[in-house]
Design an enzyme around this catalytic site. Sequence first.
Site, mmCIF file in Angstrom:
data_model
loop_
_atom_site.group_PDB
_atom_site.id
_atom_site.type_symbol
_atom_site.label_atom_id
_atom_site.label_comp_id
_atom_site.label_asym_id
_atom_site.label_seq_id
_atom_site.Cartn_x
_atom_site.Cartn_y
_atom_site.Cartn_z
ATOM 1 N N CYS A 43 17.662 -15.342 -41.650
ATOM 2 C CA CYS A 43 17.918 -13.933 -41.993
ATOM 3 C C CYS A 43 18.468 -13.169 -40.801
ATOM 4 C CB CYS A 43 16.620 -13.271 -42.449
ATOM 5 S SG CYS A 43 15.832 -14.142 -43.802
ATOM 6 N N GLY B 63 27.179 -7.158 -40.474
ATOM 7 C CA GLY B 63 27.544 -8.544 -40.785
ATOM 8 C C GLY B 63 28.144 -9.141 -39.536
ATOM 9 N N ILE C 163 20.930 -13.366 -48.255
ATOM 10 C CA ILE C 163 20.143 -14.452 -47.677
ATOM 11 C C ILE C 163 20.093 -15.641 -48.621
ATOM 12 C CG2 ILE C 163 17.916 -15.118 -46.701
ATOM 13 C CD1 ILE C 163 19.661 -13.009 -45.100
ATOM 14 N N SER C 164 20.574 -16.775 -48.138
ATOM 15 C CA SER C 164 20.642 -17.990 -48.961
ATOM 16 C C SER C 164 19.252 -18.556 -49.193
ATOM 17 C CB SER C 164 21.493 -19.041 -48.245
ATOM 18 O OG SER C 164 22.791 -18.548 -48.034
ATOM 19 N N ASN D 50 26.088 -22.054 -33.852
ATOM 20 C CA ASN D 50 27.089 -23.024 -33.377
ATOM 21 C C ASN D 50 27.021 -24.283 -34.227
ATOM 22 O OD1 ASN D 50 28.052 -21.448 -31.278
ATOM 23 N ND2 ASN D 50 26.507 -22.214 -29.838
ATOM 24 N N GLN E 232 45.968 -27.001 -58.483
ATOM 25 C CA GLN E 232 47.324 -26.836 -59.016
ATOM 26 C C GLN E 232 47.854 -28.156 -59.557
ATOM 27 O OE1 GLN E 232 48.788 -23.919 -59.211
ATOM 28 N NE2 GLN E 232 50.906 -24.422 -59.717
ATOM 29 N N GLU F 263 28.415 -17.567 -41.931
ATOM 30 C CA GLU F 263 28.176 -18.211 -40.633
ATOM 31 C C GLU F 263 29.169 -17.694 -39.589
ATOM 32 O OE1 GLU F 263 26.125 -21.380 -40.094
ATOM 33 O OE2 GLU F 263 25.433 -21.661 -42.143
#
Lengths: 411, 270
Positions: free
Chosen positions: A160, A167, A193-194, A275, A372, A399
Site C-alpha cells: 500500500c 501516485g 490496492i491489489s 525495483n 489484429q 509500479e
Amino acid sequence: MQALRRVFALNQNASWTRTVLATQQKSCLLSSSSILDIGIGLSAEKRQIQELALTFTQNEVAPHMQKWDAEHIFPVEMFTKTAALGFGAIYCKEEHGGSGLSRLDASLIFEAIATGCVTSSAYLSIHNMCAWMIDSTGTEEQRAKWLPQLAPMSRLASYCLTEPGSGSDAAALKTTAKSDGNYYVLNGSKAFISGAGATDLYLVMCRTGADGPKGISCVMVEKDTPGLSFGKIERKLGWNAQPTREVVFENCRVPKSNRLGPEGSGFGLAMRGLNGGRVNIASCSLGAAHASLLAAREYMTVRKQFGKQLAEFQALQFQLAEMAAQLVSSRLLVRQAAQSLDSGDPGAPAVCALAKLHATEQCFDVCNRALQLFGGYGYLLDFPVQQYLRDSRVNCILEGTNQVMRMLPCS
Amino acid sequence: YIHIINKADMAASKGLKILVGCKRVIDYAVKVRVKPDRSGVVTEGVKHSMNPFDEIAVEEAVRMKEKKLAGEAVAISVGPPQSQETLRTALAMGIDRAIHVEIPLAQLEKLQPIHVSKLLAKVCESEKPDLVILGKQAIDDDCNQTGQMLAALLDWPQATFASKIEPSQDSKQLRVTREVDGGLETIDVSVPAVVTSDLRLNEPRYATLPNIMKAKKKPLAKMSPDQLGVDLQPRQEVISVEDPPVRKAGAKVESVEDLVGKLREKGLVK
C-alpha cells in the site's frame, strides 16, 4: 510433469494454450525454434525451473484464465499450489521457508505463469515483493512470525503506497501514523490496492515524521485490525481475477512492533521493493506477449483467405518478425535487469526502470498486433488475446508509470 | 543370471532397490510432422519431455520410498546428451541418483527396444535392483516391448500395465493389479521383477523449487553401450514414415434402423 493429466483435461482454452506453447511450425519465423524459445540464452538449470513453472501454468492456470476474468474470481487455491512449489517467496532466504533463489529465477517464473494468466502472475509477484520486504528488512521476530505464513501463502500480502492524492508523487503521501505509546494510530486512505479485502497483511507506507520521503515509515497492518476498512471493489478494464480496492484507515491502532525498519526508512524500502517489482511486472508483460504471439502464429496457419493461409502473406509474416523483435528485445532487457539486481549493481534501479518501460510498452503492442492478426475473432471474448491485451495494459501504469520510468534514468 | 532376494519380510527389510526407466520423447502436445524425405519425424527444435508413462513410473518409485517399501530409487535413461535433462527431472521428483547411457547420434534413430532392454539388463547385473519399473510404452514409437524383453533377458517375472503395486498378503511378494482388456487382473510376483506402469497407477507430482535445487547435488553417472558390451546393430530398417491417411467424411443417420441398414449395406453386419 503431469503430462497425462493434461491429455484428459477438457477445457477448450487449455487445449489451445497447451498446443500453442508446445508446438513448432514450418515456414519463415514459424519454424525457427531459437527466436521464440522462451528459454533463450538460459542454462539447463534455469530452463528446468522455467519448465516447472510452464508445466504448472499449462495444467493449473491457463485452463481457468478466461473464467477467472469473466467471473472475477481471485484464485486463492491456485496460489496455494504455487506456494507448494516454492513460488510464494522465491527470492527470500530459505531460513523461514523462502526458496533462496534469484531475481532472474523469479522473472522466469512470473513470465511463465503470465502466459497462462497475467493477473494471477502479477498478484503472485506483488506477494513475493512484500515477503521480500519483510525478509530483507524485518527483525528476527518479524521474519520468524511472517515468513512461515507468507511463503506457503497461507496468508496473503498487499503493498500500500499509492493514495488518491499521490501516485507518481509517491513521497507526498498523506496517510499519517501518529505515535501513541506502543502504537501508531493510522489515518488516511490508500488507492488501487491489489488484493485488498482478500489479503491478510498490508504493508503500508505512512507518515511518521515530517513531509517528504524521510518522514515515511513502513508499517504492517493485519486484516481485521479495528479501524481498517475497504472501499468498493473497483470495476476495471482488466486484472479482473484480482480485487482492487481503496484501503481506509480510521484511527487504526497498529503496534509499533509491526514497523519494518527504523522510522523514516519506509520510502527507501518501498522504492527498493519496487525495483524488483518492476522486473516482475515487466516479466508478466513478457508472458502475455509470448502467449499472444504464439497464438497469432498458430492462427495464421489455420485461417485461410484468398485461397492461402494467412501465414503465406509476406505483410503478415513481417508483422510476426517485428513482434518477435519486440518480444525478444524486451525479454533480454528484463533478464539483464534481474541479473543487475542479483549482482548488487548500483546502477540496477535505472536498468530496472528501462526494462519496465521498454517491456511493458513493447509487449502491450505485441498483444495489440496479435489481436489484429486474429481479425474479427480477436475481438471476441472467446479468444484469449483480448485478455492478454487488457491485462497487460495496466503494466504500463502501475509500479511506477512509464513516464516516471523515463525520469529515473535521467536523475 | 539369477538374483534372489532374501525371503525376509519385505516390510522389515531396508526396502527394495528400484530402477526406473525414463525416456526422452517428443512432448505429447506437439503437432508431430513427418520429414519431407519421409525418413522419420521432425525432432530438431521440437519440445521434448519425459515419456508420460515414465513420469508415472518415477512417481511410483518415489511413493514406494515414502511408504518405506523402497530404500533407494535409481533412474536410468538411454538416449542422447539431452536425456540428462529428463534424468534431472526424475531427480527433482525424488529419485536418489541417475544413470545416463549415452547413445551416439548416429545410432540414435535406429535404436530399438531390443537394444534398450539389453542395455538395461546389463545395468541390472551391476546395480542388482529388486524391482525395475518402466513406462508401459513410449508415446513416440508405442512399442510396448522394452519391459517384456527386459524380463525375458533377465528371466525375471513381469507384471505389465500396472494400475496398483502393493506388498502381497504375506509381504513376501508384490501384488500387482494389471489393466487388461477384460478388466483388472491381480497377480502376485516375486522380486526381483519387472513392472510396467499404466495410466491409472498414480498422478505424478510437480517438482518443487527446493527439490530442483537439491537434485543438482545428486549423482548422475554416465555410461556408454561399449562399456556395457552391448551391440547396437539395428535389426530393423525403416523404409518410410508417412502421415496417416486424411480422414474421409462420414455420414449422419437419423435412426437406429438407418444405422443398421447402412451397416448391412457395407457388409459389416449380417
